[in-house]
Enzyme design. Sequence first.
Site, PDB file in Angstrom:
ATOM      1  N   ASN A 207       0.847  -1.200   0.000  1.00 52.26           N
ATOM      2  CA  ASN A 207       0.000   0.000   0.000  1.00 52.26           C
ATOM      3  C   ASN A 207       0.880   1.247   0.000  1.00 52.26           C
ATOM      4  O   ASN A 207       2.110   1.146   0.011  1.00 52.26           O
ATOM      5  CB  ASN A 207      -0.969  -0.023   1.176  1.00 52.26           C
ATOM      6  N   LYS A 287       8.461 -17.898  -8.933  1.00 48.55           N
ATOM      7  CA  LYS A 287       7.926 -16.733  -9.651  1.00 48.55           C
ATOM      8  C   LYS A 287       6.840 -17.183 -10.637  1.00 48.55           C
ATOM      9  O   LYS A 287       7.054 -18.117 -11.420  1.00 48.55           O
ATOM     10  CB  LYS A 287       9.074 -16.050 -10.404  1.00 48.55           C
ATOM     11  N   PHE A 321      -5.914   4.413  13.956  1.00 47.69           N
ATOM     12  CA  PHE A 321      -6.018   5.372  12.852  1.00 47.69           C
ATOM     13  C   PHE A 321      -7.136   4.938  11.923  1.00 47.69           C
ATOM     14  O   PHE A 321      -7.382   3.741  11.774  1.00 47.69           O
ATOM     15  CB  PHE A 321      -4.700   5.428  12.065  1.00 47.69           C
TER      16      PHE A 321
HETATM   17  O1  C5P Z   1     -10.424  -1.283  10.046  1.00 47.16           O
HETATM   18  P1  C5P Z   1      -9.315  -0.474   9.540  1.00 47.16           P
HETATM   19  O2  C5P Z   1      -8.252  -1.264   8.832  1.00 47.16           O
HETATM   20  O3  C5P Z   1      -9.680   0.714   8.728  1.00 47.16           O
HETATM   21  O4  C5P Z   1      -8.678   0.126  10.901  1.00 47.16           O
HETATM   22  C1  C5P Z   1      -7.551   0.907  10.903  1.00 47.16           C
HETATM   23  C2  C5P Z   1      -6.830   0.749  12.218  1.00 47.16           C
HETATM   24  O5  C5P Z   1      -6.723  -0.637  12.557  1.00 47.16           O
HETATM   25  C3  C5P Z   1      -5.411   1.234  12.135  1.00 47.16           C
HETATM   26  O6  C5P Z   1      -5.061   1.719  13.406  1.00 47.16           O
HETATM   27  C4  C5P Z   1      -4.620  -0.013  11.745  1.00 47.16           C
HETATM   28  O7  C5P Z   1      -3.285   0.065  12.155  1.00 47.16           O
HETATM   29  C5  C5P Z   1      -5.394  -1.099  12.471  1.00 47.16           C
HETATM   30  N1  C5P Z   1      -5.430  -2.409  11.764  1.00 47.16           N
HETATM   31  C6  C5P Z   1      -4.943  -3.534  12.386  1.00 47.16           C
HETATM   32  N2  C5P Z   1      -4.993  -4.750  11.756  1.00 47.16           N
HETATM   33  C7  C5P Z   1      -5.520  -4.855  10.537  1.00 47.16           C
HETATM   34  C8  C5P Z   1      -6.046  -3.717   9.906  1.00 47.16           C
HETATM   35  C9  C5P Z   1      -5.967  -2.510  10.536  1.00 47.16           C
HETATM   36  O8  C5P Z   1      -4.445  -3.449  13.501  1.00 47.16           O
HETATM   37  N3  C5P Z   1      -5.548  -6.042   9.945  1.00 47.16           N
END
Ligand code: C5P
Length: 397
Positions: A207, A287, A321
Site C-alpha cells: 500500500n 515466480k 487510525f
Molecule cells: O479497520 P481499519 O483497517 O480501517 O482500521 C484501521 C486501524 O486498525 C489502524 O489503526 C490499523 O493500524 C489497524 N489495523 C490492524 N490490523 C488490521 C487492519 C488494521 O491493527 N488487519
Amino acid sequence: MADKNILIGVTGGIAAYKVVEVASRLKKSGANVKVIMTKHATEFITPKTFQEITNNAVSVDLFADAANFNVAHISLADFADLILIAPATANFLAKMAHGIADDLLTTTILAFDKKILLAPSMNTKMFENPATQANLNILKARGVQILEPASGNLACGTVGKGRLPEPAEICEEIEKIFAPKVLSGKKILVTAGGTVEAIDPVRYIGNRSSGRMGYEIAKSAVKNGAEVTLISGKAEIEPPNGLKHFVKVESALEMRNEVLKEFETADAVIMSAAVADYRVKTPAAQKIKKSSDNLTLELVKNPDILRELGTLKKNQVLVGFAAETQNVLDYANKKLVEKNLNFIVANDVTLEGAGFGVSTNIASIIWRDGSVENFSKMSKAELAEKIVQRLSKALNQ
Ligand code: C5P
C-alpha cells in the site's frame, strides 16, 4: 532554566563570537553556566569575555591548576546537567567520535554521561565531507543530539550549509531538552509503515504508506521521555534516534506476532501501520509465469491486530487510525467502539495535503465520550506532537 547547570564547550571556529550571546541568554534564563574553551577557540575570542558574561572562571588548560589538574575534567563533568558544544569544528567532531582526549574539553566529555547537544559549524565542503558525516553518524548513534547547521553566507566567503544557528534557536533547543517530559517512564508501542503480502518470491500486495506519521509519533514519544518500541512494515524513511527497540516486519501476520510479544508490558499502543486487510492464501513458491491471459489470486482475511488488542486490553491505552476516502467521522467512530480504543485519529486521504506519502496531514481526533477535535493542515511532526500530548492525557485518566 533555573537551577540547571550548563557547560558550554567552545571550539575554534569563527562562530565562537555568537556563543557569547548563547551564554548570556542561558545565564539570564536562570542557568548556572560554565565554559571550557579549546586553545584554538581563544584565537577567536578571549576567555575573559565568557568569564564576565557567566560570572564563572573559564577553563582552557587541562594542566592549568597543578594541584587539581587530575580532577578538573571530572568536576566539570559532574557539575553539568547538559553540555553544549558550539561551535563544534570538524576537528572536534572527529576527536569526539573516536574518544580522543587530548585537551580539557575532550577529556571532560569522556567523563560525562548525560545529555550532549552539538552545534557543528564549518565550511560547507568540510561539513559535507564523508569523514565529517561519518563522524556525525557515530555521534548520533551514541545518542548525542545534533543541531543541524543553517545555510547562508559563510566566513570563508562562500554560501552554503555550515552556519551556526542563531543563539535564540540554540537556547530554544536547550529549553526543549529540559522541558518536563509527559511520557517519562511509560512504555509505548508504535506500529508504522505498510505491510507487504507476498504473491510469489518477487511480487507482493502493498500500500501507499510511507511510514512518516508513525515514525514521527515514535520520535515525539522518545522526545517526551517514553521507552519506545517501533514495529515497522515497509517505510520510505530512516527510524528516529533513541528507540528502545526497532523491529522490521513484512506481513500482517509477522506484525501481529511482534505486537503480541510486546503488548502485555506496554502502557500504550499507537497502531498507525497500514495493515493489509487481506493476504494471498497460498503465495507461489516460484515466480509466477505470464502464461495465461487471466490470473486469479485467492485472498484470505488477515487478523485485525488492533481489534485483537482491544479484546486483550487491561490498562493499556489503545490508539488507532482511520484513513478513509468517505464518511470519515462515521467510519472512525464505528472503529473506535468496535476496536475498544481510547481515541482514534481520522483523516480523509483524498484531501490535498493529507494521508499517504505527503509530509502534512489533516486529521481529527475522536474520543469515547463523542468529543471531536478537528485539526487544520499541519506537518506530520506537529500532528505527532498533538497525538502524544493526547496520549499522555489518556494515560493519566
Ligand atoms: O479497520 P481499519 O483497517 O480501517 O482500521 C484501521 C486501524 O486498525 C489502524 O489503526 C490499523 O493500524 C489497524 N489495523 C490492524 N490490523 C488490521 C487492519 C488494521 O491493527 N488487519
